[in-house]
Scaffold this active site. Structure first.
Site, PDB file in Angstrom:
ATOM      1  N   PRO A 276    -129.282  54.078 -79.480  1.00 30.02           N
ATOM      2  CG  PRO A 276    -129.270  54.929 -77.292  1.00 30.02           C
ATOM      3  CD  PRO A 276    -128.645  53.863 -78.167  1.00 30.02           C
ATOM      4  N   GLY A 277    -130.766  57.072 -80.693  1.00 30.85           N
ATOM      5  CA  GLY A 277    -130.453  58.389 -81.233  1.00 30.85           C
ATOM      6  C   GLY A 277    -131.481  59.385 -80.721  1.00 30.85           C
ATOM      7  NE  ARG A 278    -137.274  59.173 -83.400  1.00 28.15           N
ATOM      8  CZ  ARG A 278    -137.506  59.643 -84.630  1.00 28.15           C
ATOM      9  NH1 ARG A 278    -137.931  60.872 -84.782  1.00 28.15           N
ATOM     10  NH2 ARG A 278    -137.321  58.875 -85.688  1.00 28.15           N
ATOM     11  CE1 TYR A 318    -138.529  60.736 -92.808  1.00 24.41           C
ATOM     12  CE2 TYR A 318    -138.150  62.408 -91.153  1.00 24.41           C
ATOM     13  CZ  TYR A 318    -137.663  61.513 -92.083  1.00 24.41           C
ATOM     14  OH  TYR A 318    -136.311  61.419 -92.263  1.00 24.41           O
ATOM     15  CB  CYS A 346    -141.165  79.068-103.401  1.00 22.85           C
ATOM     16  SG  CYS A 346    -140.477  80.660-103.000  1.00 22.85           S
ATOM     17  CD  GLU A 347    -140.674  72.457-102.384  1.00 22.56           C
ATOM     18  OE1 GLU A 347    -141.316  71.462-102.007  1.00 22.56           O
ATOM     19  OE2 GLU A 347    -139.510  72.421-102.779  1.00 22.56           O
TER      20      GLU A 347
HETATM   21  N1  LLP Z   1    -129.201  52.430 -85.675  1.00 22.16           N
HETATM   22  C1  LLP Z   1    -129.406  52.423 -86.997  1.00 22.16           C
HETATM   23  C2  LLP Z   1    -128.743  51.408 -87.807  1.00 22.16           C
HETATM   24  C3  LLP Z   1    -130.272  53.371 -87.573  1.00 22.16           C
HETATM   25  O1  LLP Z   1    -130.475  53.348 -88.887  1.00 22.16           O
HETATM   26  C4  LLP Z   1    -130.913  54.328 -86.768  1.00 22.16           C
HETATM   27  C5  LLP Z   1    -131.820  55.315 -87.338  1.00 22.16           C
HETATM   28  C6  LLP Z   1    -130.642  54.305 -85.386  1.00 22.16           C
HETATM   29  C7  LLP Z   1    -129.785  53.329 -84.871  1.00 22.16           C
HETATM   30  C8  LLP Z   1    -131.241  55.303 -84.427  1.00 22.16           C
HETATM   31  O2  LLP Z   1    -132.605  55.222 -84.354  1.00 22.16           O
HETATM   32  P1  LLP Z   1    -133.386  56.098 -83.269  1.00 22.16           P
HETATM   33  O3  LLP Z   1    -133.003  55.584 -81.918  1.00 22.16           O
HETATM   34  O4  LLP Z   1    -132.967  57.502 -83.431  1.00 22.16           O
HETATM   35  O5  LLP Z   1    -134.795  55.887 -83.593  1.00 22.16           O
HETATM   36  N2  LLP Z   1    -134.936  60.950 -90.007  1.00 22.16           N
HETATM   37  C9  LLP Z   1    -135.977  60.169 -89.383  1.00 22.16           C
HETATM   38  C10 LLP Z   1    -135.426  59.015 -88.570  1.00 22.16           C
HETATM   39  C11 LLP Z   1    -134.538  58.108 -89.371  1.00 22.16           C
HETATM   40  C12 LLP Z   1    -133.928  57.008 -88.551  1.00 22.16           C
HETATM   41  C13 LLP Z   1    -132.850  56.341 -89.303  1.00 22.16           C
HETATM   42  N3  LLP Z   1    -132.141  55.342 -88.577  1.00 22.16           N
HETATM   43  C14 LLP Z   1    -136.847  61.060 -88.540  1.00 22.16           C
HETATM   44  O6  LLP Z   1    -136.612  62.271 -88.498  1.00 22.16           O
HETATM   45  O7  LLP Z   1    -137.807  60.595 -87.936  1.00 22.16           O
END
Ligand code: LLP
Length: 421
Positions: A276-278, A318, A346-347
């Site tokens: 998990p990231g987000r 996005y 400037c966009e």
């Molecule tokens: N594992 C892999 C292999 C990934 O590519 C990603 C995210 C994650 C885990 C974590 O995903 P999450 O739990 O955060 O959804 N920049 C974009 C999101 C790009 C996600 C890329 N991969 C945004 O701001 O929405």
């Protein structure tokens, strides 16, 4: 749970006033709440507690070493996608044995660094990558533990730019090629197969795609085991969405996600890995910005902030929605105005939100852009020669700058004019 709340009409990050941070650090600035990071980590940990599982925080979401160190202390490992992220994770105290390395374009230099650190596993995304990894491991006289990232051909919804689990996406090995990929990997001398890996996309707001991918993954694990492969782990990636907008459908609770996976994998003797990231970082951070001007046009009113698309690119890239509000609470019933909230770049794309009803805003007012703790600072750039903005970590009533604001001089130091120009 968020620790950004109002006290005496002013928004606080935990017990620190955002006004204080704005005065002392300047704006724009990212502000993270340690208590929220901790809380989100623990909610997820609890959700998967019925499984033998590792949480490998997806470093790409927020890679500040202070954030990583905080998560490492809670027991987190890391999902990294570059040599740079690997260095950060190790520096922050994440044990190598809790680090997985994902990404479609790992270079041999990056593989070498990860092999030397002895990370838990490589999530291999193609056959050429497998051969490169085998050769790199051979040169170091070692073995690389691998899982293939399997592309299950599942539609995960979400924005087209961040969906990854369809066959036409660049990620992973197509599921119909998985068996031959594993057979090939088993024949290589410096590769050890340990599991399978999947990551189907990001900001996924229903369980259905996870369920579909999970079913395919489990089926594949059974097939691979029947062919004699020692599949011990299942890396199920990240991707569980978060609420960005209080009025919208909220994504499923981590507990339901965890329960679904625990039930489906029961008795399979698998070590689960989650990335998990987000979910951990998204709502643990805000972008604090100051109003430079309010411009009343003939058809639109604009709040022009000192933050811009180079600081937080999600709305421009996005069409992402972020909840936006002033730091100072206005009385109920106070008049509102409809605004477009924009940056100085400037966009036209440098727009954080359109048609938002907010109380009357004046130049100098502080504005909060919520849910900016993930994919905010990490995706920032210096377009328009706007220096990267600082990051601040709050805990209780203390706070610290965890990334400094570079000066324009710092930026220019890395450039030079050749004699012959
Ligand atoms: N594992 C892999 C292999 C990934 O590519 C990603 C995210 C994650 C885990 C974590 O995903 P999450 O739990 O955060 O959804 N920049 C974009 C999101 C790009 C996600 C890329 N991969 C945004 O701001 O929405």
């Amino acid at each position: 749970m968020r620790h950004f709340h109002f006290q005496d009409g002013q928004m606080m990050a935990e017990n620190v006033s955002l006004h204080t941070i704005a005065d002392e650090v300047g704006t724009p600035v990212y502000v993270y709440s340690a208590a929220t990071l901790k809380r989100h980590y623990q909610v997820f940990e609890q959700a998967i507690s019925d499984m033998d599982a590792l949480i490998a925080f997806s470093v790409k979401a927020n890679s500040n070493i202070a954030v990583l160190a905080l998560l490492a202390k809670l027991g987190a490992g890391a999902d990294v996608v570059s040599g740079g992220e690997l260095t950060r994770a190790l520096m922050a105290g994440m044990p190598a044995q809790k680090i997985v390395f994902s990404g479609v374009g790992k270079t041999m230099d990056e593989m070498r660094a990860a092999l030397e650190a002895d990370i838990l596993q490589f999530n291999v995304e193609s056959m050429p990558e497998l051969y490169a990894l085998d050769a790199t491991a051979r040169a170091l006289n070692t073995t690389a533990r691998i899982a293939f990232r399997i592309n299950p051909d599942v539609s995960a919804g979400g924005h087209a730019k961040i969906t990854t689990g369809k066959a036409e996406n660049k990620f992973g090995i197509n599921i119909d090629q998985a068996e031959s990929a594993y057979a090939e990997a088993a024949s290589l001398g410096n590769i050890e197969i340990v599991g399978i890996d999947m990551h189907i996309g990001s900001q996924i707001d229903t369980l259905a795609p996870f369920k579909a991918a999970l079913t395919k993954g489990i089926e594949l694990i059974k097939t691979l085991r029947a062919s004699g492969h020692n599949i011990r782990s299942y890396d199920f990636g990240g991707g569980l969405g978060i609420p960005y907008n209080e009025d919208e459908n909220t994504p499923p609770l981590p507990a339901l996600y965890g329960q679904m996976i625990a039930e489906a994998t029961i008795g399979l003797d698998l070590k689960m890995i989650f990335e998990p990231g987000r979910l951990i970082a998204g709502n643990a951070g805000i972008l604090l910005s100051k109003t430079v001007y309010v411009k009343k046009g003939s058809v639109r009113n604009f709040i022009i902030l000192d933050a811009a698309m180079n600081d937080l690119i999600r709305p421009a890239l996005y069409d992402a929605h972020h909840h936006i509000e002033p730091v100072t609470l206005t009385e109920n019933g106070a008049p509102t105005q409809t605004y477009d909230i924009v940056g100085p770049v400037c966009e036209t794309g440098d727009t954080f939100a359109k048609h938002r009803d907010l109380p009357e805003i004046s130049a100098g007012d502080l504005i909060v852009i919520h849910s900016a703790g993930a994919y905010g600072a990490v995706q920032a750039g210096q377009y328009n020669t706007r220096p990267l903005i600082p990051e601040v970590l709050v805990s209780g009533d203390k706070y610290e700058i965890i990334r400094e604001r570079p000066s324009v001089e710092d930026i220019l130091k890395t450039e030079h004019i050749p004699d012959w120009v």
